[in-house]
Scaffold this active site. Structure first.
Site, PDB file in Angstrom:
ATOM      1  N   TYR A  33       5.524  37.844  41.664  1.00  0.00           N
ATOM      2  CA  TYR A  33       4.513  38.795  41.218  1.00  0.00           C
ATOM      3  C   TYR A  33       5.156  40.049  40.652  1.00  0.00           C
ATOM      4  O   TYR A  33       6.369  40.255  40.789  1.00  0.00           O
ATOM      5  CB  TYR A  33       3.552  39.146  42.361  1.00  0.00           C
ATOM      6  CG  TYR A  33       4.077  40.125  43.402  1.00  0.00           C
ATOM      7  CD1 TYR A  33       5.040  39.754  44.328  1.00  0.00           C
ATOM      8  CD2 TYR A  33       3.600  41.433  43.459  1.00  0.00           C
ATOM      9  CE1 TYR A  33       5.501  40.655  45.286  1.00  0.00           C
ATOM     10  CE2 TYR A  33       4.053  42.329  44.418  1.00  0.00           C
ATOM     11  CZ  TYR A  33       5.013  41.936  45.327  1.00  0.00           C
ATOM     12  OH  TYR A  33       5.469  42.832  46.267  1.00  0.00           O
ATOM     13  N   LYS A 150      11.185  38.757  43.437  1.00  0.00           N
ATOM     14  CA  LYS A 150       9.906  39.372  43.845  1.00  0.00           C
ATOM     15  C   LYS A 150       8.880  38.285  44.158  1.00  0.00           C
ATOM     16  O   LYS A 150       7.940  38.043  43.397  1.00  0.00           O
ATOM     17  CB  LYS A 150       9.408  40.335  42.760  1.00  0.00           C
ATOM     18  CG  LYS A 150       8.396  41.352  43.284  1.00  0.00           C
ATOM     19  CD  LYS A 150       8.252  42.498  42.320  1.00  0.00           C
ATOM     20  CE  LYS A 150       7.117  43.439  42.670  1.00  0.00           C
ATOM     21  NZ  LYS A 150       7.166  44.020  44.001  1.00  0.00           N
ATOM     22  N   GLU A 182      15.219  48.680  52.838  1.00  0.00           N
ATOM     23  CA  GLU A 182      14.214  49.321  51.975  1.00  0.00           C
ATOM     24  C   GLU A 182      12.907  49.459  52.746  1.00  0.00           C
ATOM     25  O   GLU A 182      12.807  49.028  53.897  1.00  0.00           O
ATOM     26  CB  GLU A 182      14.018  48.518  50.689  1.00  0.00           C
ATOM     27  CG  GLU A 182      13.585  47.079  50.937  1.00  0.00           C
ATOM     28  CD  GLU A 182      13.576  46.207  49.687  1.00  0.00           C
ATOM     29  OE1 GLU A 182      13.388  46.713  48.575  1.00  0.00           O
ATOM     30  OE2 GLU A 182      13.739  44.981  49.851  1.00  0.00           O
ATOM     31  N   LEU A 206      14.912  44.577  46.762  1.00  0.00           N
ATOM     32  CA  LEU A 206      14.312  44.391  45.447  1.00  0.00           C
ATOM     33  C   LEU A 206      14.912  45.432  44.497  1.00  0.00           C
ATOM     34  O   LEU A 206      15.085  46.594  44.878  1.00  0.00           O
ATOM     35  CB  LEU A 206      12.792  44.572  45.514  1.00  0.00           C
ATOM     36  CG  LEU A 206      12.124  44.252  44.172  1.00  0.00           C
ATOM     37  CD1 LEU A 206      12.120  42.742  43.930  1.00  0.00           C
ATOM     38  CD2 LEU A 206      10.719  44.792  44.102  1.00  0.00           C
TER      39      LEU A 206
HETATM   40  N1  PDD Z   1       6.284  46.790  45.565  1.00  0.00           N
HETATM   41  N2  PDD Z   1      11.026  47.073  47.394  1.00  0.00           N
HETATM   42  C1  PDD Z   1      10.023  46.242  47.717  1.00  0.00           C
HETATM   43  C2  PDD Z   1      10.190  45.354  48.890  1.00  0.00           C
HETATM   44  C3  PDD Z   1       8.839  46.232  46.946  1.00  0.00           C
HETATM   45  O1  PDD Z   1       7.837  45.386  47.269  1.00  0.00           O
HETATM   46  C4  PDD Z   1       8.719  47.126  45.837  1.00  0.00           C
HETATM   47  C5  PDD Z   1       7.492  47.150  44.970  1.00  0.00           C
HETATM   48  C6  PDD Z   1       9.792  47.993  45.552  1.00  0.00           C
HETATM   49  C7  PDD Z   1       9.751  48.952  44.400  1.00  0.00           C
HETATM   50  O2  PDD Z   1       9.857  48.282  43.173  1.00  0.00           O
HETATM   51  P1  PDD Z   1       9.207  48.893  41.851  1.00  0.00           P
HETATM   52  O3  PDD Z   1       9.767  50.264  41.694  1.00  0.00           O
HETATM   53  O4  PDD Z   1       9.665  47.980  40.771  1.00  0.00           O
HETATM   54  O5  PDD Z   1       7.718  48.895  42.044  1.00  0.00           O
HETATM   55  C8  PDD Z   1      10.925  47.921  46.342  1.00  0.00           C
HETATM   56  C9  PDD Z   1       5.070  46.726  44.786  1.00  0.00           C
HETATM   57  C10 PDD Z   1       4.673  48.034  44.214  1.00  0.00           C
HETATM   58  C11 PDD Z   1       3.980  46.066  45.632  1.00  0.00           C
HETATM   59  O6  PDD Z   1       4.329  45.154  46.346  1.00  0.00           O
HETATM   60  O7  PDD Z   1       2.813  46.456  45.538  1.00  0.00           O
END
Ligand code: PDD
Length: 286
Positions: A33, A150, A182, A206
């Site tokens: 996703y 992801k 994280e 991620l």
């Molecule tokens: N989540 N780490 C994890 C485990 C994440 O699920 C996300 C993003 C990030 C940040 O990635 P980015 O800057 O590309 O959004 C780091 C999204 C926002 C979600 O699951 O809703």
């Protein structure tokens, strides 16, 4: 008013959108996703999200079901059909729906399932949480070993969020071998003596699209960035802490496991980075 969502080539009212019970995303979490923020009706960091999507699919032996331009058109069409101003677009691609449950992957020509929908969050960039900062707790990182992909395996991050809420906090930072990996849905940072410290990229976390942009802006603003893992104790003794994600942008963290970070209010570096990030991403949004 009901949303118009996208499912496998069709734009439908959300109540009419359907996916098979045999879908591999549903049965096996065999899906990836992306979440792309929308500010002022425009997409932020679309190319970064599309590139990571292609990488996630490739790592799982799945193909990109359409071109990047077609994907952009669907995102824009959903923004337009839903009059979306601020919020985000959720996209999910699964390995498809064979006609039974089986651990083996279905034939490579099985059509993939592609779903996108909008989430409206008016005033997203002016979130009151950013002025107050958020509280986090630390929990063991019990996720699988390829967090750089992801996937929709979000049960443990979801449980982590619930553990945080039950403890009166807002989110959880996950810890492995004594070091923070994280947040449940965001990347984690501390600031010590003016230096921004965040875990280096690997299979452990991620590769945040917001992280990449924020580190680039930090370096352009002559801030020092150190990419290395840190402990919870270091975070508690830091001057500041913050998280980044496509939905939170740059969000100050003011407490970890009950200990105030710095003076317990959003720090200068985090607040400045939030300002720069929002300004630049709104400028570059498409
Ligand atoms: N989540 N780490 C994890 C485990 C994440 O699920 C996300 C993003 C990030 C940040 O990635 P980015 O800057 O590309 O959004 C780091 C999204 C926002 C979600 O699951 O809703």
């Amino acid at each position: 008013m009901s949303r118009i969502v996208y499912v496998n080539g069709d734009y439908l009212p959300e109540q009419e959108a359907k996916v098979s019970i045999f879908d591999r995303g549903f049965l096996m979490a065999d899906a990836v996703y992306e979440v792309t923020a929308v500010l002022g009706g425009k997409l932020t960091d679309f190319d970064g999200h599309a590139a990571r999507l292609e990488r996630s699919l490739g790592e799982l032996g799945m193909k990109m079901p359409m071109t990047r331009d077609e994907l952009l058109d669907i995102h824009r069409e959903l923004v337009s059909r839903n009059d979306l101003v601020d919020g985000g677009i959720y996209l999910q691609i699964t390995r498809g729906a064979p006609n039974d449950r089986d651990f083996a992957f279905p034939p490579a020509d099985t059509p993939q399932t592609v779903v996108l929908f909008t989430q409206s969050k008016p005033g997203l960039a002016n979130s009151p949480a950013a002025k107050k900062g958020i509280k986090v707790i630390s929990i063991d990182d019990l996720r699988w070993g390829r967090r750089d992909i992801k996937t929709v395996q979000l049960l443990y991050p979801s449980m982590g969020k619930m553990m945080a809420l039950a403890a009166g906090a807002d989110d959880a930072w996950m810890v492995e071998d004594g070091k923070v990996t994280e947040g449940t849905s965001n990347n984690a940072y501390i600031v010590k003596d003016g230096k921004i410290i965040t875990r280096e990229l690997s299979h452990d976390i991620l590769h945040g699209i917001t992280r990449a942009a924020v580190l680039r802006y930090a370096k352009e603003a002559q801030m020092t960035v150190e990419e290395r893992a840190f402990t919870v104790e270091e975070a508690q003794a830091a001057d500041e802490a913050f998280i980044t994600s496509a939905s939170a942008f740059v969000m100050p963290v003011v407490e970890i496991d009950g200990a105030a970070i710095g003076d317990g209010t959003p720090g200068r570096v985090a607040s400045r980075l939030r300002e720069i990030y929002l300004e630049e991403s709104i400028k570059a949004a498409i």
